[in-house]
Design a protein around this motif. Structure first.
Motif, short mmCIF file in Angstrom:
data_model
loop_
_atom_site.label_atom_id
_atom_site.label_comp_id
_atom_site.label_asym_id
_atom_site.label_seq_id
_atom_site.Cartn_x
_atom_site.Cartn_y
_atom_site.Cartn_z
N ASP A 1 29.15 49.15 50.19
CA ASP A 1 28.70 49.03 48.80
C ASP A 1 28.35 47.61 48.38
OD1 ASP A 1 31.16 47.82 48.63
OD2 ASP A 1 32.06 49.32 47.30
N GLY A 2 28.52 46.65 49.28
CA GLY A 2 28.14 45.27 48.98
C GLY A 2 29.14 44.51 48.14
N THR A 3 30.26 45.13 47.79
CA THR A 3 31.27 44.43 46.98
C THR A 3 32.05 43.47 47.85
OG1 THR A 3 32.87 46.21 47.35
CG2 THR A 3 31.49 46.34 45.38
N LEU A 4 32.58 42.43 47.22
CA LEU A 4 33.33 41.40 47.94
C LEU A 4 34.82 41.60 47.72
CD1 LEU A 4 31.05 38.41 46.96
CD2 LEU A 4 31.05 39.68 49.11
N PRO A 5 35.64 41.18 48.68
CA PRO A 5 37.09 41.38 48.56
C PRO A 5 37.70 40.57 47.43
CG PRO A 5 36.58 39.99 50.44
CD PRO A 5 35.27 40.52 49.94
N HIS A 6 38.77 41.11 46.87
CA HIS A 6 39.49 40.39 45.82
C HIS A 6 40.21 39.19 46.42
CE1 HIS A 6 42.06 39.56 42.39
NE2 HIS A 6 43.11 39.65 43.18
N VAL A 7 40.18 38.08 45.70
CA VAL A 7 40.83 36.86 46.18
C VAL A 7 42.12 36.63 45.41
CG1 VAL A 7 40.62 34.37 46.43
CG2 VAL A 7 38.63 35.84 46.82
N ASP A 8 43.22 36.57 46.13
CA ASP A 8 44.52 36.29 45.53
C ASP A 8 44.74 34.78 45.57
OD1 ASP A 8 47.09 36.13 44.63
OD2 ASP A 8 48.00 37.32 46.24
N HIS A 9 44.64 34.15 44.41
CA HIS A 9 44.75 32.69 44.30
C HIS A 9 46.04 32.18 44.93
CE1 HIS A 9 45.55 28.81 42.38
NE2 HIS A 9 44.27 28.73 42.11
N ASP A 10 47.15 32.86 44.66
CA ASP A 10 48.46 32.38 45.12
C ASP A 10 48.67 32.56 46.62
OD1 ASP A 10 49.08 31.68 42.51
OD2 ASP A 10 49.97 33.63 42.06
N SER A 11 47.87 33.41 47.25
CA SER A 11 48.08 33.68 48.67
C SER A 11 47.40 32.66 49.58
CB SER A 11 47.57 35.08 49.02
OG SER A 11 46.15 35.13 48.94
N MET A 12 46.53 31.83 49.01
CA MET A 12 45.81 30.86 49.83
C MET A 12 46.66 29.61 50.07
SD MET A 12 41.87 31.06 48.50
CE MET A 12 42.29 31.12 46.76
N PRO A 13 46.80 29.18 51.31
CA PRO A 13 47.62 28.00 51.60
C PRO A 13 47.02 26.72 51.04
CG PRO A 13 46.42 28.68 53.55
CD PRO A 13 46.20 29.75 52.53
N VAL B 1 36.76 29.79 46.41
CA VAL B 1 37.76 29.48 45.39
C VAL B 1 38.54 28.22 45.79
CG1 VAL B 1 39.85 30.31 44.23
CG2 VAL B 1 37.97 31.89 44.70
N HIS B 2 38.88 28.11 47.05
CA HIS B 2 39.63 26.97 47.57
C HIS B 2 38.83 25.68 47.36
CE1 HIS B 2 42.39 24.90 50.41
NE2 HIS B 2 43.20 25.92 50.18
N HIS B 3 37.55 25.72 47.71
CA HIS B 3 36.69 24.55 47.56
C HIS B 3 36.53 24.17 46.09
CE1 HIS B 3 35.81 24.25 51.70
NE2 HIS B 3 34.53 23.98 51.64
#
Length: 207
Positions: A121-133, A65-67
């Motif tokens: 289960d192969g699921t990926l973690p939720h990404v919090d857009h606002d938490s990324m520096p 997401v950052h990229h």
């Protein structure tokens, strides 16, 4: 005796062929203070395979997401920037981070293929857009899209320096918490390439 000798030679040649044609060994990291284990490539996906940790999964999902935001920002430069150095740097960022996204998404697919066999289960973690520096806000992106010439150059450098510094922080954090060798390699690449680009951007003077 002759039969035993022939059998031994055949077994030796088979072993040599297997080693020469096989992939290089896989290094499997252990816990803090523990020595890494060398695993045969054929063991990946078996009971000896160690699934990536939560830190690895979260880092890759977040960095994709950052990229993508860096690509969005860089794609604006050809039509809006006036400084040729800024244009060149934006082009380099776009050309570099696109393939890096592809590599991270490939890693995610490989994880999803192996995970079910190991109770995940192969699921990926939720990404919090606002938490990324370092992520630019919607308002900052809107301002960047509206800017032209030197105003764009200055705002682009300001936002991209902060963006890169955020990515470097994420990568450094992963290197102290992650366990997957390939993810650590990707994080090291981010630290090296984006630290260099930060220095380049800080050296650009916009009149």
């Amino acid at each position: 005796m002759r039969i035993l000798f022939v059998a031994a030679v055949v077994a030796f040649l088979a072993a040599c062929t297997s080693q020469s044609e096989g992939a290089p060994p896989v290094i499997v990291p252990k816990g803090p203070g523990e020595q890494a284990e060398t695993m045969d490539p054929g063991d990946v996906g078996t009971d000896r395979w160690v699934a990536p940790g939560e830190a690895d999964l979260k880092y890759v999902a977040s960095m994709i997401v950052h990229h993508r935001q860096a690509l969005e920002m860089s794609s604006l430069a050809p039509d809006r920037a006036s400084n040729e150095t800024v244009k060149g740097l934006a082009s380099r960022i776009y050309d570099t981070q696109g393939p890096e996204i592809d590599a991270m998404e490939q890693w995610q697919r490989q994880f999803a293929e192996k995970a079910p066999a190991h109770g995940h289960d192969g699921t990926l973690p939720h990404v919090d857009h606002d938490s990324m520096p370092g992520m630019a806000t919607p308002e900052q992106l809107a301002a960047l899209k509206a800017a032209r010439g030197a105003d764009f150059d200055r705002l682009f450098l300001q936002l991209m320096i902060a963006h890169h510094e955020g990515a470097v922080k994420m990568a450094v954090d992963l290197l102290s918490t992650g366990t997957d060798v390939r993810v650590e390699e990707m994080a090291n690449d981010v630290v090296a390439s984006q630290s260099d680009e930060i220095a380049r951007m800080k050296a650009i003077v916009i009149p």
